[in-house]
Motif scaffolding. Structure first.
Motif, PDB file in Angstrom:
ATOM      1  N   GLN A 138      50.578  -1.740 -69.847  1.00 35.90           N
ATOM      2  CA  GLN A 138      49.190  -2.153 -70.019  1.00 35.90           C
ATOM      3  C   GLN A 138      48.385  -2.094 -68.727  1.00 35.90           C
ATOM      4  O   GLN A 138      47.155  -2.168 -68.772  1.00 35.90           O
ATOM      5  N   TYR A 139      49.068  -1.944 -67.603  1.00 33.82           N
ATOM      6  CA  TYR A 139      48.371  -1.994 -66.319  1.00 33.82           C
ATOM      7  C   TYR A 139      48.875  -0.866 -65.423  1.00 33.82           C
ATOM      8  O   TYR A 139      50.042  -0.452 -65.502  1.00 33.82           O
ATOM      9  N   VAL A 140      47.992  -0.417 -64.564  1.00 33.64           N
ATOM     10  CA  VAL A 140      48.301   0.598 -63.558  1.00 33.64           C
ATOM     11  C   VAL A 140      47.902   0.024 -62.210  1.00 33.64           C
ATOM     12  O   VAL A 140      46.750  -0.411 -62.019  1.00 33.64           O
ATOM     13  N   ALA A 141      48.847   0.015 -61.257  1.00 36.06           N
ATOM     14  CA  ALA A 141      48.601  -0.518 -59.918  1.00 36.06           C
ATOM     15  C   ALA A 141      48.742   0.609 -58.911  1.00 36.06           C
ATOM     16  O   ALA A 141      49.655   1.446 -59.017  1.00 36.06           O
ATOM     17  N   ALA A 142      47.857   0.629 -57.916  1.00 34.34           N
ATOM     18  CA  ALA A 142      47.873   1.651 -56.873  1.00 34.34           C
ATOM     19  C   ALA A 142      47.484   1.012 -55.556  1.00 34.34           C
ATOM     20  O   ALA A 142      46.637   0.108 -55.510  1.00 34.34           O
ATOM     21  N   THR A 143      48.123   1.483 -54.484  1.00 32.48           N
ATOM     22  CA  THR A 143      47.808   1.004 -53.138  1.00 32.48           C
ATOM     23  C   THR A 143      47.215   2.139 -52.334  1.00 32.48           C
ATOM     24  O   THR A 143      47.539   3.323 -52.562  1.00 32.48           O
ATOM     25  N   GLY A 144      46.338   1.783 -51.367  1.00 30.60           N
ATOM     26  CA  GLY A 144      45.705   2.808 -50.547  1.00 30.60           C
ATOM     27  C   GLY A 144      45.052   2.208 -49.323  1.00 30.60           C
ATOM     28  O   GLY A 144      45.176   1.017 -49.038  1.00 30.60           O
ATOM     29  N   THR A 145      44.362   3.028 -48.597  1.00 27.42           N
ATOM     30  CA  THR A 145      43.646   2.659 -47.372  1.00 27.42           C
ATOM     31  C   THR A 145      42.278   3.332 -47.441  1.00 27.42           C
ATOM     32  O   THR A 145      42.054   4.240 -48.256  1.00 27.42           O
ATOM     33  N   TYR A 146      41.382   3.066 -46.573  1.00 23.23           N
ATOM     34  CA  TYR A 146      41.330   2.022 -45.595  1.00 23.23           C
ATOM     35  C   TYR A 146      40.167   1.122 -45.998  1.00 23.23           C
ATOM     36  O   TYR A 146      39.089   1.650 -46.298  1.00 23.23           O
ATOM     37  N   ALA A 147      40.227  -0.144 -46.033  1.00 22.90           N
ATOM     38  CA  ALA A 147      41.275  -1.027 -45.532  1.00 22.90           C
ATOM     39  C   ALA A 147      42.473  -1.053 -46.470  1.00 22.90           C
ATOM     40  O   ALA A 147      42.352  -0.752 -47.652  1.00 22.90           O
TER      41      ALA A 147
END
Length: 698
Positions: free
Chosen positions: A46-55
């Motif tokens: 049900q959810y999609v998580a993503a990490t990135g920059t910047y910040a």
């Protein structure tokens, strides 16, 4: 959205923006300011998580709303993160500053530090143990139920690059820097086995100085098949029950493998390095498809058992690629199926007009082998695409005289085109039945009908007629002469006319070539003639070609010569005049009349009367003897009649053998009187004279 804000700032209309018109917004604001590092889906999907920059931050998206739910920031970049629950309520993050953060639904819950820098982590839900691997031979273990560190696992590798849990058989796998894969049992905390990747890749690493490291590990849904990715771009498939690899796959880029994922419903494997995502068959290793991103790839995520692939890459937008052949679209984006059906109806072909395709051998010849793996080359099939401008510059350096060769070939090509326009190209005639082929070509050019006879040369069914010598037409045979009686005569006339034309052409060439040389001598001769005779009205100083009258006269002479050679003549008889040649026979014919039929056929040979019958058969006719005797008698009477007519002897009933003279006696008379007696039967002084004897001339 960000693109609307950018459009307002630049004051440009999105109506004319091609990128915006072709864009499919799968999830709203599915992007980061600079780049994205990791992307995952929750266990419930049900959810999609993503990490990135910047910040450094994390963004969570709810698939039911196709929009972002929340965003949280960090003090440093995120190395790895895991879902501790089925939804987003419990998360754990491994940061680059040796810290581990635990987040709850409301935000950050707890933060702790590890002894050394971490590289990867995984969570074992049955024992609530969190395993963290890093630049150390120890694998740290945090029990979340008790809330404290447990005794670490001691590895034989100096450093651990990746760790994965096999949920089917409940086994942990760790990939080390020395190219070793170690498998641990989380229940007994014992090392159950290890595999050396270096030995398996010994044949594929000829000339390599550095040992390959294990960079990625993945397990199939059944738990028996394990995929191991190395830093040299190789992927090895192992059966966990057997130490030797079942299959070795090469990415051809020489870059570390980032991720290995097995599709749960098909027999395909998804492997990714920083340049490309490859989908291939796990049984035979055959490539299925490739996905090329616009920037370097950091991570990939397969959404369930569908054909949707999410790609975290070194650009603001998170990539979304849909492959219908892998599976249907997820429920929360089912509209992708309709879009793909519309795209299948519209056939679109991609043509690389500004790129040049080169192989590895061509790159080595140009001295550009070092460009493999850079942005200047795009891998495709068995070679690479290179920018045309770069290729021209490299080509000019490697082959400085290539332009001169190209220029000469272009000039030669233009000259050939000009020659082809002014010179008619003659068709090559076959060696067998050349005259027939020439006749068919001429008839094909003259006739405009669809059923043209010239198509026989192109028809494969009649190919043997012009190739096999057995089908050569014998023009000297009697049957051919009967079918084409005027063929030989036409050939002779054509030969005569061709010879005459050649002679005329030679004469004209000699006259034209010697016109300038003989101009002075002709002027002198003309002066002498003009002195003796009256000059003509006008004298032309320059010779112009032959006049129309001279051409007509030459054609007439050619025709006269040909007719003389044919010896054709026609004679007209007056009305009532008898044909003087009728009944005339040569000595040879008179001799043949007394011979039998067999002897006469031997003597006559080709003089026997022959006639044409149907289908080329022949017949011979002869005259019966009785009929010939009757005709012979008629001819003799006619000859005697003509002879009497020439001597002026009228037919008055006097016998032909009796002739009276003034001083002669009758036939068979006994008297010797001279002149006085009357000539009569039994009279005197008569004598008999031979009428065939020549007379004296007085």
């Amino acid at each position: 959205p960000q693109f609307l804000e950018d459009a307002k700032k630049t004051k440009t209309s999105l109506r004319y923006n091609d990128d915006f018109r072709r864009r499919i917004e799968l999830i709203q604001d599915f992007e980061f300011p600079t780049s994205s590092g990791r992307v995952k889906t929750s266990p419930d999907g049900q959810y999609v998580a993503a990490t990135g920059t910047y910040a450094p931050q994390i963004r969570l998206y709810e698939t039911s709303q196709l929009s972002m739910k929340f965003s949280r920031n960090f003090d440093c970049e995120v190395v790895q993160f895991q879902f501790l629950s089925d939804d987003f309520r419990k998360l754990v993050f491994l940061l680059a500053d040796r810290t581990v953060e635990f987040h709850a639904q409301f935000g950050k819950y707890y933060r702790t530090r590890i002894p050394k820098f971490g590289r990867d982590m995984t969570y074992h839900s049955n024992s609530c143990d969190l395993y963290i691997a890093g630049s150390s031979d120890e694998i740290w273990r945090v029990n979340l139920d008790q809330g404290r560190y447990m005794q670490p696992l001691q590895s034989k590798s100096p450093g651990i690059n990746c760790c994965v849990l096999n949920p089917a058989v409940d086994m942990l796998a760790f990939g080390g820097e020395d190219g070793r894969v170690e498998c641990w049992d989380p229940r007994s905390k014992d090392n159950v086995g290890s595999i050396s990747v270096v030995q398996s890749l010994a044949k594929h690493l000829a000339g390599e100085t550095t040992l390959p490291e294990v960079s990625a590990i993945g397990f199939d849904s059944d738990g028996l098949l394990m995929g191991v990715g190395t830093s040299t771009g190789h992927i090895l498939l192992y059966d966990v029950r057997y130490p030797a690899p079942l299959l070795v796959k090469d990415h051809q880029y020489g870059l570390p493998i980032k991720n290995i994922t097995f599709h749960p419903s098909t027999k395909h494997v998804l492997s990714a390095d920083s340049k490309i995502v490859k989908v291939w068959d796990k049984v035979q290793g055959r490539p299925f498809t490739n996905v090329e991103a616009q920037a370097d790839i950091n991570d990939i995520c397969l959404v369930g058992d569908s054909g949707l692939i999410l790609v975290a890459q070194e650009q603001p937008r998170v990539g979304s690629f849909f492959v219908p052949a892998l599976g249907p679209a997820p429920k929360w984006c089912s509209f992708l199926d309709n879009i793909t059906e519309e795209l299948e109806e519209e056939k679109q072909t991609s043509v690389y007009d500004d790129y040049k395709f080169v192989t590895r051998d061509e790159l080595q010849q140009l001295g550009c082998a070092h460009l493999i793996g850079t942005n200047l080359l795009r891998a495709y099939m068995h070679g690479f695409f290179m920018d045309m401008r770069l290729y021209n510059r490299v080509k000019s350096v490697a082959e400085p005289f290539a332009y001169e060769t190209y220029r000469k070939s272009k000039i030669q090509q233009k000259l050939e085109e000009q020659r082809a326009n002014r010179i008619t190209i003659k068709k090559k005639l076959p060696k067998v039945n050349k005259d027939l082929a020439q006749q068919l070509n001429s008839s094909d050019q003259t006739s405009k009908s669809v059923k043209s006879s010239g198509k026989l040369l192109e028809d494969s069914r009649f190919g043997a007629l012009f190739e096999n010598p057995d089908f050569q037409i014998d023009e000297q045979s009697d049957y051919y002469k009967l079918i084409n009686p005027n063929k030989q005569l036409a050939k002779k006339f054509e030969k005569v006319s061709d010879d005459e034309q050649e002679e005329e052409a030679q004469e004209e060439d000699e006259e034209e070539n010697g016109a300038e040389d003989s101009s002075s001598s002709e002027d002198e001769k003309n002066k002498k003639v003009y002195d003796e005779e009256e000059p003509p009205a006008a004298v032309t100083s320059k010779r112009k070609g032959p006049s129309q009258d001279s051409i007509i006269q030459r054609k007439a002479t050619v025709y006269d010569k040909a007719s003389k050679k044919r010896k054709l003549g026609f004679y007209e008889l007056k009305a009532g005049e008898h044909n003087p040649l009728e009944g005339v026979k040569s000595a040879k014919n008179r001799k043949l009349t007394h011979l039998s039929l067999a002897d006469r056929l031997k003597e006559e040979g080709s003089q026997v009367n022959r006639g044409n019958r149907l289908f080329g058969a022949k017949e011979m006719s002869y005259v019966p003897q009785e009929f010939k005797e009757r005709r012979q008698k008629q001819r003799e009477e006619l000859a005697a009649h003509n002879q009497r007519k020439r001597r002026n002897v009228s037919s008055i009933g006097v016998k032909e053998t009796a002739h009276n003279h003034g001083d002669g006696a009758g036939e068979n008379g006994r008297g010797r009187g001279r002149g006085r007696g009357r000539g009569g039967r039994g009279g005197r002084g008569g004598f008999q004279r031979d009428h065939n004897a020549p007379r004296k001339q007085y």
